[in-house]
Design a protein around this motif. Structure first.
Motif, PDB file in Angstrom:
ATOM      1  N   CYS A 262       0.869  -1.070  -0.062  1.00 29.75           N
ATOM      2  CA  CYS A 262       0.027  -0.121   0.152  1.00 29.75           C
ATOM      3  C   CYS A 262       0.933   1.376   0.170  1.00 29.75           C
ATOM      4  N   ASN A 263       0.205   2.429  -0.300  1.00 29.57           N
ATOM      5  CA  ASN A 263       0.964   3.481  -0.522  1.00 29.57           C
ATOM      6  C   ASN A 263       0.145   4.604  -0.070  1.00 29.57           C
ATOM      7  N   ILE A 264       0.599   5.576   0.788  1.00 31.73           N
ATOM      8  CA  ILE A 264      -0.392   6.644   1.390  1.00 31.73           C
ATOM      9  C   ILE A 264       0.316   8.044   0.800  1.00 31.73           C
ATOM     10  N   GLY A 265      -0.252   8.818   0.110  1.00 30.78           N
ATOM     11  CA  GLY A 265       0.345   9.977  -0.560  1.00 30.78           C
ATOM     12  C   GLY A 265       0.636  11.125   0.436  1.00 30.78           C
ATOM     13  N   ALA A 266       1.411  11.903   0.097  1.00 31.56           N
ATOM     14  CA  ALA A 266       1.747  13.091   1.022  1.00 31.56           C
ATOM     15  C   ALA A 266       0.439  13.809   1.636  1.00 31.56           C
ATOM     16  N   ASP A 267       0.552  14.036   2.955  1.00 31.03           N
ATOM     17  CA  ASP A 267      -0.515  15.042   3.454  1.00 31.03           C
ATOM     18  C   ASP A 267      -1.743  14.278   3.438  1.00 31.03           C
ATOM     19  N   SER A 268      -1.975  13.124   3.325  1.00 34.34           N
ATOM     20  CA  SER A 268      -3.101  12.419   3.506  1.00 34.34           C
ATOM     21  C   SER A 268      -3.479  12.182   4.838  1.00 34.34           C
ATOM     22  N   ASN A 269      -4.803  11.899   5.152  1.00 41.11           N
ATOM     23  CA  ASN A 269      -5.067  11.726   6.630  1.00 41.11           C
ATOM     24  C   ASN A 269      -6.391  10.790   6.805  1.00 41.11           C
ATOM     25  N   ASN A 270      -6.417  10.148   7.683  1.00 44.82           N
ATOM     26  CA  ASN A 270      -7.893   9.398   7.957  1.00 44.82           C
ATOM     27  C   ASN A 270      -8.352   9.758   9.339  1.00 44.82           C
ATOM     28  N   SER A 271      -9.596  10.332   9.519  1.00 45.27           N
ATOM     29  CA  SER A 271     -10.224  10.358  10.495  1.00 45.27           C
ATOM     30  C   SER A 271     -10.455   9.058  11.535  1.00 45.27           C
ATOM     31  N   ASN A 272     -10.318   9.118  12.577  1.00 47.65           N
ATOM     32  CA  ASN A 272     -10.549   7.836  13.442  1.00 47.65           C
ATOM     33  C   ASN A 272     -11.536   8.199  14.604  1.00 47.65           C
ATOM     34  N   LEU A 273     -12.219   9.276  14.555  1.00 45.64           N
ATOM     35  CA  LEU A 273     -12.964   9.568  15.688  1.00 45.64           C
ATOM     36  C   LEU A 273     -14.328  10.618  14.915  1.00 45.64           C
ATOM     37  N   LYS A 274     -15.621  10.203  15.072  1.00 47.21           N
ATOM     38  CA  LYS A 274     -16.743  10.845  14.668  1.00 47.21           C
ATOM     39  C   LYS A 274     -16.911  11.965  15.449  1.00 47.21           C
ATOM     40  N   ASN A 275     -17.519  13.068  14.561  1.00 46.85           N
ATOM     41  CA  ASN A 275     -17.607  14.358  15.359  1.00 46.85           C
ATOM     42  C   ASN A 275     -18.728  14.323  16.429  1.00 46.85           C
ATOM     43  N   ASN A 276     -19.604  13.416  16.332  1.00 50.47           N
ATOM     44  CA  ASN A 276     -20.576  13.196  17.100  1.00 50.47           C
ATOM     45  C   ASN A 276     -20.223  11.988  18.411  1.00 50.47           C
ATOM     46  N   TYR A 277     -19.059  11.615  18.422  1.00 53.32           N
ATOM     47  CA  TYR A 277     -18.347  10.594  19.302  1.00 53.32           C
ATOM     48  C   TYR A 277     -19.016   9.298  19.261  1.00 53.32           C
ATOM     49  N   GLU A 278     -19.917   8.988  18.346  1.00 51.46           N
ATOM     50  CA  GLU A 278     -20.538   7.619  18.350  1.00 51.46           C
ATOM     51  C   GLU A 278     -19.604   6.623  17.830  1.00 51.46           C
ATOM     52  N   SER A 279     -20.279   5.361  18.129  1.00 49.16           N
ATOM     53  CA  SER A 279     -19.353   4.164  17.884  1.00 49.16           C
ATOM     54  C   SER A 279     -19.379   4.183  16.209  1.00 49.16           C
ATOM     55  N   VAL A 280     -18.008   3.692  15.922  1.00 46.29           N
ATOM     56  CA  VAL A 280     -18.115   3.694  14.549  1.00 46.29           C
ATOM     57  C   VAL A 280     -18.598   2.019  13.811  1.00 46.29           C
ATOM     58  N   LYS A 281     -19.094   2.590  12.307  1.00 51.73           N
ATOM     59  CA  LYS A 281     -19.487   1.361  11.693  1.00 51.73           C
ATOM     60  C   LYS A 281     -18.595   1.205  10.767  1.00 51.73           C
ATOM     61  N   LEU A 282     -18.296  -0.188  10.331  1.00 46.22           N
ATOM     62  CA  LEU A 282     -17.419  -0.495   9.256  1.00 46.22           C
ATOM     63  C   LEU A 282     -17.998  -1.513   8.121  1.00 46.22           C
ATOM     64  N   TRP A 283     -17.719  -1.340   6.946  1.00 47.63           N
ATOM     65  CA  TRP A 283     -18.336  -2.369   5.965  1.00 47.63           C
ATOM     66  C   TRP A 283     -18.223  -3.589   6.226  1.00 47.63           C
ATOM     67  N   ASP A 284     -19.080  -4.440   6.222  1.00 44.78           N
ATOM     68  CA  ASP A 284     -18.919  -6.024   6.265  1.00 44.78           C
ATOM     69  C   ASP A 284     -19.143  -6.703   4.878  1.00 44.78           C
ATOM     70  N   TYR A 285     -18.123  -7.421   4.655  1.00 41.24           N
ATOM     71  CA  TYR A 285     -18.381  -7.862   3.122  1.00 41.24           C
ATOM     72  C   TYR A 285     -19.174  -9.133   3.101  1.00 41.24           C
ATOM     73  N   GLU A 286     -19.514  -9.709   4.317  1.00 36.51           N
ATOM     74  CA  GLU A 286     -20.271 -10.961   4.424  1.00 36.51           C
ATOM     75  C   GLU A 286     -21.891 -10.650   4.356  1.00 36.51           C
ATOM     76  N   THR A 287     -22.174  -9.586   5.230  1.00 46.92           N
ATOM     77  CA  THR A 287     -23.657  -8.980   5.121  1.00 46.92           C
ATOM     78  C   THR A 287     -23.718  -8.003   4.093  1.00 46.92           C
ATOM     79  N   GLU A 288     -22.778  -7.517   3.632  1.00 47.57           N
ATOM     80  CA  GLU A 288     -22.833  -6.115   2.568  1.00 47.57           C
ATOM     81  C   GLU A 288     -23.595  -5.234   3.102  1.00 47.57           C
ATOM     82  N   ARG A 289     -23.097  -4.876   4.265  1.00 43.66           N
ATOM     83  CA  ARG A 289     -23.675  -3.570   4.692  1.00 43.66           C
ATOM     84  C   ARG A 289     -22.903  -3.122   6.290  1.00 43.66           C
ATOM     85  N   PHE A 290     -22.942  -1.960   6.629  1.00 45.83           N
ATOM     86  CA  PHE A 290     -22.151  -1.409   7.676  1.00 45.83           C
ATOM     87  C   PHE A 290     -22.537  -2.012   8.920  1.00 45.83           C
ATOM     88  N   VAL A 291     -21.543  -2.534   9.856  1.00 50.62           N
ATOM     89  CA  VAL A 291     -21.847  -3.025  10.927  1.00 50.62           C
ATOM     90  C   VAL A 291     -21.339  -2.142  12.058  1.00 50.62           C
TER      91      VAL A 291
END
Length: 390
Positions: A262-291
């Motif tokens: 993998c390669n992450i380009g210069a000055d790229s960022n990821n958010s790791n905390l939602k603005n409303n501080y709710e728990s995070v949902k991730l894409w689930d390949y098996e159910t094909e929805r966010f869990v």
């Protein structure tokens, strides 16, 4: 004894990383799960995995075999129990099979006929993609004990400022000068022929793989693993890079997992905390929805051979599949399918021919061949998942 690691029922929960490898070859802590088992058992292992992966990761079956669920990481107690297994015995944790003894002539495995031996102690299990970073603290500590027991570290250079020097282990050939290591918060392992450049500040637990590099003035918070031949810069927090991946410039990577190449380009960022501080949902390949992960902090999951251009912004809980190339202004979608080309302004299929051309160039820079096996695996992934392209 012949030991075989099998994927078990967690493979789909560990996508996109298991599109291109068995569960056993996921890196968590300093070592891959396979490397951990081989260190504890003192033997090489083979694999039961998906058929399209089996040429690169074959299984060798002998007259007597012990099958091990690769979702489980070894510890001294579990490894000893497995080494003493006898025919028609299995080790279980609650209702989960961890390991069992089979013979070549055994037509079927019926666990109702087995003697079930309960593992009373806790052990590390990787059953969700986010476990790779979430449980990395424990994994680094356990691997550090395994790799350094009875061994002496190379001396810490006089130019290095260090807290908790007894928790720092430096392998032969590593180069580090004018950096700060704080191992009072967890062990710091610096692999063979690796490098930490000047001005870097690192808090443990931290693992730097062999031939890996921490670039100038990098800030790293534990628990972070920078796998073999990886390069990191900027700010990194509680992330795992498997091997041969780069985040070489400024920008933030947090609560994230990057596969290989993998390669992450210069000055790229990821958010790791939602603005409303709710728990995070991730894409689930098996159910094909966010869990719902149940985690407040969860950043980026990026499969092998994926890349992003400069100034890419990944939203909280983004999943990027295999061989994607992401670029453009704005936030890409939280789920980017395999072999995607583009970004917020629109995407199209990243055709294998073009993706493989890039892979050959990238891998050749590290003197590694993009093999026919690699091409066959990625071709299978493309063909099996091309309907996911939108």
């Amino acid at each position: 004894m012949n030991y075989i690691l099998y994927d078990g029922n967690v493979r789909n929960a560990l996508l996109p990383f298991t599109f291109t490898r068995p569960v056993a070859d996921i890196r968590v802590g300093i070592l891959t799960i396979r490397e951990k088992w081989e260190k504890y058992l003192g033997v090489t292992t083979t694999t039961i995995t998906e058929e399209y992966l089996s040429e690169k990761y074959p299984m060798v079956e002998l007259e007597h075999n012990i099958m091990i669920n690769a979702a489980y990481c070894p510890n001294p107690i579990l490894a000893e129990m497995i080494s003493f297994l006898e025919p028609m015995q299995a080790i279980v944790k609650e209702d989960d099979i961890i390991a069992f003894y089979t013979t070549e002539g055994q037509e079927e495995v019926d666990f109702e006929e087995y003697e079930l031996i309960e593992l009373e102690e806790n052990c590390l299990k990787i059953e969700h993609s986010w476990d790779i970073f979430q449980k990395n603290d424990q994994a680094i500590r356990e691997d550090f004990e395994l790799l350094t027991e009875g061994r002496k570290s190379q001396p810490i250079p006089s130019t290095v400022q260090v807290l908790g020097a007894e928790n720092v282990f430096i392998e032969e050939g590593a180069v580090l000068n004018f950096c700060i290591l704080n191992a009072s918060t967890g062990p710091i392992y610096i692999g063979k022929d690796s490098e930490i450049m000047e001005g870097s500040v690192i808090r443990g637990p931290f693992a730097l793989g062999e031939h890996a590099q921490v670039k100038l003035a990098t800030k790293i918070y534990g628990a972070t693993t920078v796998g073999p031949h990886c390069r990191v810069g900027g700010e990194v927090n509680n992330s795992v890079l498997f091997a041969y991946s780069n985040k070489g410039h400024d920008g933030f990577l947090g609560n994230a997992v990057l596969g290989e190449w993998c390669n992450i380009g210069a000055d790229s960022n990821n958010s790791n905390l939602k603005n409303n501080y709710e728990s995070v949902k991730l894409w689930d390949y098996e159910t094909e929805r966010f869990v719902n992960t149940g985690l407040q902090f969860c950043g980026l999951m990026m499969g092998d051979h994926s890349k992003c251009g400069i100034n890419t912004m990944f939203n909280t809980g983004t999943v990027v599949g295999v061989s994607a190339n992401i670029f453009g202004a704005g936030f890409p979608r939280n789920y980017i399918p395999n072999f995607t080309w583009g970004g917020p302004q629109g995407t199209q299929a990243y055709l294998p021919k073009k993706a493989f051309e890039t892979a050959r160039i990238v891998m050749s820079r590290r003197n590694i061949e993009f093999s026919e096996q690699d091409e066959a695996i990625l071709t299978h992934v493309f063909n099996e998942t091309k309907d996911w392209q939108k």
